[in-house]
Structure formats: structure tokens, C-alpha cells
Design a protein around this motif. Sequence first.
Motif, PDB file in Angstrom:
ATOM      1  N   GLU A 217      33.853 -22.184  19.848  1.00  8.53           N
ATOM      2  CA  GLU A 217      33.380 -22.707  18.566  1.00  8.53           C
ATOM      3  C   GLU A 217      34.481 -23.339  17.709  1.00  8.53           C
ATOM      4  O   GLU A 217      34.176 -24.047  16.743  1.00  8.53           O
ATOM      5  N   PHE A 218      35.741 -23.115  18.085  1.00  9.84           N
ATOM      6  CA  PHE A 218      36.849 -23.620  17.263  1.00  9.84           C
ATOM      7  C   PHE A 218      37.853 -24.307  18.191  1.00  9.84           C
ATOM      8  O   PHE A 218      38.837 -23.710  18.622  1.00  9.84           O
ATOM      9  N   GLY A 219      37.556 -25.559  18.506  1.00 12.85           N
ATOM     10  CA  GLY A 219      38.282 -26.264  19.552  1.00 12.85           C
ATOM     11  C   GLY A 219      39.436 -27.128  19.099  1.00 12.85           C
ATOM     12  O   GLY A 219      39.979 -27.894  19.899  1.00 12.85           O
ATOM     13  N   THR A 235      52.471 -20.730  18.271  1.00 10.44           N
ATOM     14  CA  THR A 235      51.428 -20.106  17.465  1.00 10.44           C
ATOM     15  C   THR A 235      50.265 -21.086  17.337  1.00 10.44           C
ATOM     16  O   THR A 235      50.465 -22.221  16.891  1.00 10.44           O
ATOM     17  N   ALA A 236      49.080 -20.665  17.741  1.00 19.43           N
ATOM     18  CA  ALA A 236      47.876 -21.485  17.642  1.00 19.43           C
ATOM     19  C   ALA A 236      46.925 -20.834  16.643  1.00 19.43           C
ATOM     20  O   ALA A 236      46.532 -19.672  16.817  1.00 19.43           O
ATOM     21  N   LEU A 237      46.575 -21.572  15.604  1.00 16.79           N
ATOM     22  CA  LEU A 237      45.686 -21.060  14.551  1.00 16.79           C
ATOM     23  C   LEU A 237      44.335 -21.761  14.637  1.00 16.79           C
ATOM     24  O   LEU A 237      44.269 -22.991  14.755  1.00 16.79           O
ATOM     25  N   ARG A 238      43.277 -20.957  14.528  1.00 17.25           N
ATOM     26  CA  ARG A 238      41.917 -21.489  14.453  1.00 17.25           C
ATOM     27  C   ARG A 238      41.265 -20.891  13.203  1.00 17.25           C
ATOM     28  O   ARG A 238      40.993 -19.692  13.164  1.00 17.25           O
ATOM     29  N   ARG A 239      41.051 -21.724  12.189  1.00 14.54           N
ATOM     30  CA  ARG A 239      40.458 -21.253  10.936  1.00 14.54           C
ATOM     31  C   ARG A 239      38.970 -20.992  11.157  1.00 14.54           C
ATOM     32  O   ARG A 239      38.205 -21.902  11.471  1.00 14.54           O
ATOM     33  N   LEU A 240      38.554 -19.729  10.982  1.00 13.23           N
ATOM     34  CA  LEU A 240      37.167 -19.346  11.212  1.00 13.23           C
ATOM     35  C   LEU A 240      36.300 -19.605   9.983  1.00 13.23           C
ATOM     36  O   LEU A 240      35.146 -20.016  10.091  1.00 13.23           O
TER      37      LEU A 240
END
Length: 446
Positions: A217-219, A235-240
Motif C-alpha cells: 500500500e505504500f510503494g 533508511t527507508a521511510l513509508r508515511r502511513l
Amino acid sequence: MISAEQNDRITRVAAADPCGKLLRRYWQPVALVDELAGPRPVKAVRLMGQDFVLLRDESGQLGMMDRDCPHRGADLAYGRLENGGLRCPFHGWLFDVKGNCLETPAEPEGSKLCTRIKQRSYPVVERSGVIFAYIGSGEPPAFPDFDCFVAPDSHTFAFKGLFECNWLQALEVGIDPAHASYLHRFFQDEDTSGSYGKQFRGASADSDMPITQVLREFGRPDISVESTDYGLRLTALRRLNETREHVRVTNVVFPQAFVIPMSSEMTISQWHVPVDDTHCYWYAIFTSFTGPVNKQQMREQRLALYELPDYMPRQNKRNNYGFNIEEQRSETYTGMGQDINVHDQWAVESQGPIQDRTREHLGTTDKGILAYRRLLTAAIDANLAGDQVPMMLSPEAAAAMSGPASIDGIGAAGDPQAYWREADAKRRRESSWAAPRMAALSGRDA
């Protein structure tokens, strides 16, 4: 985009090649300890285009030496393990694990020929279920006190698998946090309680959200790369949403390993080791911070996918990696089954035996790959010039290293570094084997 000459420089690993000269300065995995189990602990090994024989003698000592007998070049991998060494079946010459010639029985009585014969041998050590060898000149670097090497045997599990491609493209898939949202996309989320031993099938730490859901859902991860004393931290960030974000921290350990989170309780330390220019093995050490590893379950899970004795994947290019049109439509992004190693294998093998990087067009999310190539190129140049290269550790420097931290979790948005540092510290405080070391290192730094 790079030139063909630059591509050769960072991929080819023969003894005379610039990259081959560099990689020979580091310990390399050559076998699993399990591969020397059984009645005849002798194994042929091919590493960076050279052939060796690995053995454990009758007293339990490990050794590795050149595979061709120094008499007339017969294959010592077929030798007889007896009388304190390995005996060539051609004329009975006997060598101990250090390469000393003990007997030349076909020679006349009283011959001193064996005192003048020495087969080249190489240092070998066991670490957490993997046998490492050093085939370079001079003294090898010390092993860093990383989690995978200091955890007790009960808390580690080792395995390996063959990729039919160059080592660098195999390694680079692990330096690419963005690919997981696509290559490893699952259209349904499993019950995370049954995820033991499976990567990307559990829940992210500090949440009950399946990792598969996060990736699907966060590609568009926001990726940052920083230099460290061991290599690189990604560091990989995916803002939910406005208040929560997914934080995934992975590491490149120079020259050719990465350390990544497998689950909230387990990490994977994985090497990509050149067999030659167009084949490599991945070696992985799984390290648990909680209870002992269920080695039987993890081994059975993987043997369902790999054939012994060569650890060849059962799904491979000869059977189209198990590709299924209906599965690709409704279950997985690739249509190649549930195991992410198969997905990675297809991705890197489909690039060709050696990827032609003169044709690639890198994007923003490839910043980790670019950073690693710069690091590798600089090290190759430094090595040729006789200058210092990364991770040439003294015993004192190796003992001061720890981790590296690798986290997959969900925390409050806004300060990812504070989140992953506390998540890593919490995991160590609660670990029976990591807590004492954490306290000792803290005391030494105080």
C-alpha cells in the motif's frame, strides 16, 4: 550509466582482476558446516574462479588447500581421508590440513622428496554455521563482533543458495529498498502468527500491521543513505498517515554483505560470494534476539526449495521460475510463488550472467546502489595503490564493533532515527545474549 570497462572493473573477480584482488583481502564464506557432516568430510570448493578442496581431518581440524595435487595435478577432492590428512589416489601422496606433504609412498625407501613438497593451504574458520576462508596474501582482518558472530549457536541458523549470475547484481538487490514493494508484493496478507522463518510475512515491529500490507500500500519509500565505519546504512521511510510511519533500516557491510531485518525478532546477515564471474552463492546467517532458532523447521522450509548437494534452487530459469499466469493475476506480483528468494533470483539472473550496466538508467531510489558502487570503486583504486581499504580490522577494532542495527517497525512520524535506535536498544535489553554485551560496550564507552 557506466562504461563497459568500468563495469568489468567492479564485477570480474579472477586473481588478476582489480576487484578480484580486493575481494581476496577479506574472509569469504566457502561452505556451510553442515556440508562437512557425514562419513567423509571432504568438499570441492570453487571461489572467485579458483578451485580448492576443503576438509576436516580425523582429529577434527579444518583445512583448505589447492585442489590440484602438486605431484601431477590430479584432483584432491577425490582423495582418501586417512592417516592424519588427505591422500591423493594417484600415487598416494599424503597432505595434512596445512598442506604439508607427509608421505610419498611410491618413492624409493628413504626418499626425502616429501620434505621439499608443500601444497598451498589457506586459513579457515567456523562462524555460526558457516566456514570462512581467506585466500589473499598477508594477514586477514579480524572478524567484527557483529550480532551474527557473537550470538550463541542456539540462536543462529545458516543456509545458502546458488544464483546463476555475477555476484554484484546479486548483492545490489539487497541495496534497493524500493524493490520490495513490487518484486515481493503479495495481494493477500497471511495470518502473521504463522510467519516463522519467512521473510516479509510477519508484522512490522510495534504494530499488528503485516509487512506485506505496508509494502503493497505504500510503494514510494523515502530513502536515505549514510556512511558508517562498516559500510552503509540505508533508511527507508513509508508515511502511513499523519502520525505514523514505517521505518526500515538495512545495512551494507563492506565488501559484499548486507544485514537486514527478517522479523521483529530475527535478522539476516547475507553474503554474496563469487564462484566465478557468472555464478555466486548467497550465504545467510539468521540471528534470533528472543528464543533459540528452530533450526529443523527453518532447514525443512528451505530444503523444500533447494536441492542438495549444490543448493540449486528447484525453481530456476530452466522451469521459468515456476511462473504461473493465474498466480500473477491474483496472488503475487511476479507469479513465481511465495518465496522471495525466487523473486530475487529471477530479478538478478534475468539481467544476464553479468549485467550490462552501460544500458541501465538509475533513479532516485537507486541512491544506495550508487553509494555502494562509489565505495567499491574507491576501495579497488586504493587497494591497487597500496592504500588503506575499508574493514581491515585489528582485533581491538573488531571487538569494539556491534550490531549493525536492522529494524522493520512502525513508530511515531517525524523522528525515524530516534525510533529505530530505541527499537534496537529495546530488543537488545530484552535479549538473553545481547543484553550483557550491550552493557559491556556501554561501560567501556562511559
